[in-house]
Design a protein around this motif. Structure first.
Motif, mmCIF file in Angstrom:
data_model
loop_
_atom_site.group_PDB
_atom_site.id
_atom_site.type_symbol
_atom_site.label_atom_id
_atom_site.label_comp_id
_atom_site.label_asym_id
_atom_site.label_seq_id
_atom_site.Cartn_x
_atom_site.Cartn_y
_atom_site.Cartn_z
ATOM 1 N N HIS A 180 9.223 -9.818 1.511
ATOM 2 C CA HIS A 180 8.168 -8.820 1.342
ATOM 3 C C HIS A 180 7.633 -8.849 -0.090
ATOM 4 O O HIS A 180 6.424 -8.817 -0.316
ATOM 5 C CB HIS A 180 8.672 -7.422 1.705
ATOM 6 C CG HIS A 180 7.589 -6.411 1.653
ATOM 7 N ND1 HIS A 180 7.540 -5.433 0.697
ATOM 8 C CD2 HIS A 180 6.477 -6.265 2.414
ATOM 9 C CE1 HIS A 180 6.457 -4.711 0.881
ATOM 10 N NE2 HIS A 180 5.790 -5.192 1.918
ATOM 11 N N GLN A 208 7.738 -7.210 10.409
ATOM 12 C CA GLN A 208 6.689 -6.853 11.363
ATOM 13 C C GLN A 208 7.066 -5.569 12.109
ATOM 14 O O GLN A 208 6.211 -4.731 12.371
ATOM 15 C CB GLN A 208 6.444 -7.992 12.352
ATOM 16 C CG GLN A 208 5.713 -9.165 11.736
ATOM 17 C CD GLN A 208 5.600 -10.327 12.705
ATOM 18 O OE1 GLN A 208 6.601 -10.828 13.222
ATOM 19 N NE2 GLN A 208 4.370 -10.765 12.938
ATOM 20 N N PHE A 216 1.686 -15.136 7.268
ATOM 21 C CA PHE A 216 2.069 -13.736 7.202
ATOM 22 C C PHE A 216 1.566 -13.154 5.895
ATOM 23 O O PHE A 216 1.543 -13.828 4.864
ATOM 24 C CB PHE A 216 3.593 -13.609 7.304
ATOM 25 C CG PHE A 216 4.118 -14.184 8.596
ATOM 26 C CD1 PHE A 216 4.212 -13.395 9.720
ATOM 27 C CD2 PHE A 216 4.452 -15.527 8.687
ATOM 28 C CE1 PHE A 216 4.654 -13.931 10.922
ATOM 29 C CE2 PHE A 216 4.894 -16.074 9.878
ATOM 30 C CZ PHE A 216 4.996 -15.276 10.996
ATOM 31 N N LEU A 272 10.981 -12.044 8.897
ATOM 32 C CA LEU A 272 9.578 -11.742 9.176
ATOM 33 C C LEU A 272 9.439 -10.835 10.403
ATOM 34 O O LEU A 272 8.616 -9.918 10.414
ATOM 35 C CB LEU A 272 8.774 -13.028 9.362
ATOM 36 C CG LEU A 272 8.490 -13.810 8.074
ATOM 37 C CD1 LEU A 272 7.959 -15.201 8.396
ATOM 38 C CD2 LEU A 272 7.527 -13.044 7.171
ATOM 39 N N ARG A 273 10.261 -11.072 11.415
ATOM 40 C CA ARG A 273 10.233 -10.192 12.600
ATOM 41 C C ARG A 273 10.621 -8.765 12.220
ATOM 42 O O ARG A 273 10.011 -7.804 12.688
ATOM 43 C CB ARG A 273 11.153 -10.728 13.695
ATOM 44 C CG ARG A 273 10.510 -11.823 14.540
ATOM 45 C CD ARG A 273 11.290 -12.123 15.808
ATOM 46 N NE ARG A 273 12.658 -12.572 15.562
ATOM 47 C CZ ARG A 273 13.008 -13.813 15.240
ATOM 48 N NH1 ARG A 273 12.080 -14.743 15.125
ATOM 49 N NH2 ARG A 273 14.272 -14.141 15.047
ATOM 50 N N ASP A 325 1.402 -20.144 11.904
ATOM 51 C CA ASP A 325 1.313 -18.704 11.699
ATOM 52 C C ASP A 325 1.516 -18.420 10.216
ATOM 53 O O ASP A 325 2.410 -18.974 9.585
ATOM 54 C CB ASP A 325 2.402 -17.960 12.490
ATOM 55 C CG ASP A 325 2.182 -18.021 13.986
ATOM 56 O OD1 ASP A 325 1.038 -18.295 14.423
ATOM 57 O OD2 ASP A 325 3.154 -17.794 14.726
ATOM 58 N N THR A 371 1.033 -9.145 3.665
ATOM 59 C CA THR A 371 1.326 -7.725 3.541
ATOM 60 C C THR A 371 0.211 -7.101 2.721
ATOM 61 O O THR A 371 -0.580 -7.815 2.093
ATOM 62 C CB THR A 371 2.696 -7.486 2.873
ATOM 63 O OG1 THR A 371 3.035 -6.104 2.996
ATOM 64 C CG2 THR A 371 2.704 -7.875 1.406
ATOM 65 N N VAL A 383 4.466 -6.303 7.442
ATOM 66 C CA VAL A 383 3.910 -7.656 7.430
ATOM 67 C C VAL A 383 3.144 -7.865 8.724
ATOM 68 O O VAL A 383 3.565 -7.397 9.778
ATOM 69 C CB VAL A 383 5.045 -8.704 7.293
ATOM 70 C CG1 VAL A 383 4.558 -10.096 7.582
ATOM 71 C CG2 VAL A 383 5.651 -8.637 5.897
ATOM 72 N N ARG A 384 2.022 -8.539 8.619
ATOM 73 C CA ARG A 384 1.239 -8.846 9.825
ATOM 74 C C ARG A 384 0.969 -10.347 9.892
ATOM 75 O O ARG A 384 0.855 -11.028 8.873
ATOM 76 C CB ARG A 384 -0.041 -8.031 9.863
ATOM 77 C CG ARG A 384 -0.972 -8.247 8.732
ATOM 78 C CD ARG A 384 -2.079 -7.176 8.653
ATOM 79 N NE ARG A 384 -2.643 -7.135 7.323
ATOM 80 C CZ ARG A 384 -2.183 -6.418 6.311
ATOM 81 N NH1 ARG A 384 -1.144 -5.664 6.469
ATOM 82 N NH2 ARG A 384 -2.757 -6.459 5.133
ATOM 83 N N LEU A 385 0.871 -10.795 11.117
ATOM 84 C CA LEU A 385 0.586 -12.191 11.410
ATOM 85 C C LEU A 385 -0.905 -12.429 11.218
ATOM 86 O O LEU A 385 -1.737 -11.597 11.605
ATOM 87 C CB LEU A 385 0.983 -12.478 12.862
ATOM 88 C CG LEU A 385 0.670 -13.845 13.425
ATOM 89 C CD1 LEU A 385 1.525 -14.905 12.754
ATOM 90 C CD2 LEU A 385 0.913 -13.834 14.927
ATOM 91 N N THR A 386 -1.232 -13.557 10.628
ATOM 92 C CA THR A 386 -2.633 -13.922 10.456
ATOM 93 C C THR A 386 -2.761 -15.438 10.601
ATOM 94 O O THR A 386 -1.773 -16.162 10.498
ATOM 95 C CB THR A 386 -3.174 -13.449 9.089
ATOM 96 O OG1 THR A 386 -4.581 -13.647 9.036
ATOM 97 C CG2 THR A 386 -2.521 -14.170 7.935
ATOM 98 N N ASN A 400 6.138 -2.661 10.293
ATOM 99 C CA ASN A 400 4.688 -2.626 10.024
ATOM 100 C C ASN A 400 4.358 -2.938 8.564
ATOM 101 O O ASN A 400 3.350 -2.468 8.035
ATOM 102 C CB ASN A 400 4.080 -1.272 10.427
ATOM 103 C CG ASN A 400 4.147 -1.060 11.907
ATOM 104 O OD1 ASN A 400 3.818 -1.950 12.683
ATOM 105 N ND2 ASN A 400 4.595 0.117 12.311
#
Length: 189
Positions: A31, A65, A83, A61-62, A81, A85, A70-73, A68
């Motif tokens: 993070h 996520q 990630f 990473l899971r 994939d 923040t 970290v988000r996948l991009t 809330n």
């Protein structure tokens, strides 16, 4: 990717600090890396940069996520994939407070309500019941207060937090009519 000494120290310290709060060190370091870099990164790059196993990065990473944080991009032209923040520290604090409330405070409130509503509580010592009630009231008050704080815009929230103990002067009954302080006086330097 090699991190500069300052960024490397920041990432390591974030992990150490978070471990004291019950968060896995690698989760926190990932993070911190995403936060301080301020750009999406793929899992292989994260693993290489931090010198941790790819499987550890995936698991971490899971978890991030799930919080809330970290988000996948996806990036154009790259099938991997990535990630990211938020780079807004106040947004991160709001997310962490909301998640901790949901995961820790709300379940405790529910258990205390159930215990206090159970007729069997009458067989327990009055002092124990009183302590449970006081704990419930405290957690409910903190929840209401934090919900109100989280709804404030960032500038107002920062000003409220900077007030600190000076807020007592605002709500204390003044000895003389001219002794009351305005919010503007409290927010001053």
């Amino acid at each position: 990717m090699n991190l500069s000494p300052a960024i490397g120290r920041f990432v390591l310290h974030w992990g150490e600090m978070s471990a004291r709060w019950g968060v896995n060190r690698t989760v926190a370091q990932i993070h911190a890396l995403l936060y301080i870099q301020g750009r999406p990164m793929h899992a292989e790059e994260i693993a290489e940069t931090l010198g941790v196993a790819r499987s550890n990065v995936s698991t971490s990473l899971r978890e991030l996520q799930g919080w809330n944080l970290v988000r996948l991009t996806h990036l154009a032209g790259d099938r991997r994939d990535h990630f990211e923040t938020s780079t807004q520290v106040w947004e991160l604090v709001r997310t962490i407070v909301r998640e901790r409330q949901k995961r820790e405070i709300a379940p405790t409130i529910e258990v205390l309500r159930e215990l206090l509503a159970d007729p069997a509580i009458s067989r327990e010592p009055a002092a124990a019941k009183l302590r449970m009630q006081e704990t419930l009231e405290l957690l409910q008050t903190l929840t209401v207060w934090s919900d109100e704080m989280l709804r404030l815009d960032t500038e107002t929230l920062a000003a409220v937090l900077k007030l600190g103990a000076r807020i007592k002067k605002l709500i204390a009954k003044p000895a003389e009519p001219d002794a009351a302080l305005t919010a503007g006086q409290l927010l001053g330097p």
